[in-house]
Design a protein around this motif. Structure first.
Motif, PDB file in Angstrom:
ATOM      1  N   SER A  49      54.642  54.188  34.986  1.00 43.83           N
ATOM      2  CA  SER A  49      54.739  55.472  35.681  1.00 43.83           C
ATOM      3  C   SER A  49      53.424  56.249  35.631  1.00 43.83           C
ATOM      4  O   SER A  49      53.096  56.986  36.564  1.00 43.83           O
ATOM      5  N   SER A  50      52.658  56.081  34.563  1.00 46.98           N
ATOM      6  CA  SER A  50      51.401  56.816  34.429  1.00 46.98           C
ATOM      7  C   SER A  50      50.240  56.145  35.147  1.00 46.98           C
ATOM      8  O   SER A  50      49.213  56.783  35.410  1.00 46.98           O
ATOM      9  N   LEU A  51      50.402  54.853  35.493  1.00 49.34           N
ATOM     10  CA  LEU A  51      49.283  54.114  36.078  1.00 49.34           C
ATOM     11  C   LEU A  51      49.544  53.600  37.492  1.00 49.34           C
ATOM     12  O   LEU A  51      48.604  53.122  38.150  1.00 49.34           O
ATOM     13  N   SER A  52      50.766  53.688  37.969  1.00 53.90           N
ATOM     14  CA  SER A  52      51.091  53.111  39.279  1.00 53.90           C
ATOM     15  C   SER A  52      50.286  53.742  40.408  1.00 53.90           C
ATOM     16  O   SER A  52      49.996  53.077  41.415  1.00 53.90           O
ATOM     17  N   SER A  53      49.894  54.998  40.263  1.00 49.74           N
ATOM     18  CA  SER A  53      49.127  55.665  41.326  1.00 49.74           C
ATOM     19  C   SER A  53      47.713  55.101  41.465  1.00 49.74           C
ATOM     20  O   SER A  53      47.024  55.369  42.447  1.00 49.74           O
ATOM     21  N   PHE A  54      47.283  54.297  40.479  1.00 52.90           N
ATOM     22  CA  PHE A  54      45.948  53.694  40.525  1.00 52.90           C
ATOM     23  C   PHE A  54      45.958  52.297  41.140  1.00 52.90           C
ATOM     24  O   PHE A  54      44.918  51.624  41.141  1.00 52.90           O
ATOM     25  N   SER A  55      47.096  51.863  41.660  1.00 54.54           N
ATOM     26  CA  SER A  55      47.236  50.473  42.100  1.00 54.54           C
ATOM     27  C   SER A  55      46.200  50.072  43.150  1.00 54.54           C
ATOM     28  O   SER A  55      45.692  48.950  43.135  1.00 54.54           O
ATOM     29  N   SER A  56      45.855  50.979  44.060  1.00 52.60           N
ATOM     30  CA  SER A  56      44.932  50.630  45.136  1.00 52.60           C
ATOM     31  C   SER A  56      43.481  50.556  44.678  1.00 52.60           C
ATOM     32  O   SER A  56      42.633  49.995  45.375  1.00 52.60           O
ATOM     33  N   SER A  57      43.172  51.115  43.510  1.00 58.61           N
ATOM     34  CA  SER A  57      41.785  51.126  43.033  1.00 58.61           C
ATOM     35  C   SER A  57      41.530  50.155  41.876  1.00 58.61           C
ATOM     36  O   SER A  57      40.384  49.921  41.514  1.00 58.61           O
ATOM     37  N   ILE A  58      42.595  49.599  41.313  1.00 62.82           N
ATOM     38  CA  ILE A  58      42.438  48.706  40.167  1.00 62.82           C
ATOM     39  C   ILE A  58      42.145  47.268  40.594  1.00 62.82           C
ATOM     40  O   ILE A  58      41.379  46.558  39.934  1.00 62.82           O
TER      41      ILE A  58
END
Length: 205
Positions: A49-58
């Motif tokens: 939940s804390s990292l899913s928003s970074f999916s497009s940049s990881i």
């Protein structure tokens, strides 16, 4: 020869629909990578939940994921330190008859100091992660990641020390709230450390 009626439709598909399908597929892969990585931590749901928003940049990169985890944990710890400073005002507490409780005040002071130390250790970790690929040798990578692991472990110890101090404090109304907030930060720090460890394992095996 007359152009086929299918050609405009094919062009439309290639120009609009296909890129959309590929984008959705890529985002799904990125999210799956984060979910799989988070499953190696102690708190996988919080991790995702804390990292899913970074999916497009990881981009399925373990090092970028670890860096993102440290970043969100640092932000959370800074917010907690600010909250603690505002709630306690770093002043001795008084009960209804005006008597001071220096023990409770000392615990709040110590907790605040521990969180400040944790912040500095996370900042050191972030700096090291940004410099991670400045040299290409595996030996240098191991040394840099060892620094990150040491700093995050120290930050986790500082956070645990913060809540340990509250064990003998019973009549402080803000104790439970502060401890719950610190516990959230501890979980995020634990997750960040686990992802750093995973990054190291992926690189050397």
């Amino acid at each position: 020869m007359k152009p086929s009626l299918h050609q405009p439709l094919l062009f439309f598909f290639l120009a609009t629909v296909l890129p959309l399908i590929l984008t959705v597929h890529s985002q799904s892969d990125d999210s799956d990578f984060i979910r799989t990585s988070c499953n190696t931590t102690l708190y996988p749901d919080l991790c995702f939940s804390s990292l899913s928003s970074f999916s497009s940049s990881i981009h399925n990169d373990p090092a970028l994921l670890a860096r993102a985890a440290i970043s969100v944990t640092l932000t959370k710890t800074l917010d907690l330190a600010s909250y603690l400073a505002n709630v306690t005002t770093l002043q001795p507490e008084s009960n209804e008859d005006g008597a001071h409780h220096p023990t409770a005040a000392a615990v709040f002071h110590d907790c605040f100091d521990n969180l400040k130390d944790a912040v500095e250790e996370m900042r050191g970790s972030m700096k090291q992660m940004r410099e991670l690929f400045s040299t290409g040798s595996l030996e240098s990578f191991r040394f840099q990641m060892s620094n990150v692991q040491t700093w995050l472990s120290a930050a986790l110890t500082d956070e645990e020390t913060c809540t340990d101090g509250f064990k003998d404090i019973h009549d402080e109304p803000r104790k439970d709230d502060v401890c719950a907030r610190v516990d959230d930060v501890k979980k995020m720090t634990s997750n960040a450390l686990a992802l750093v460890n995973r990054c190291v394992d992926k690189a050397i095996h």
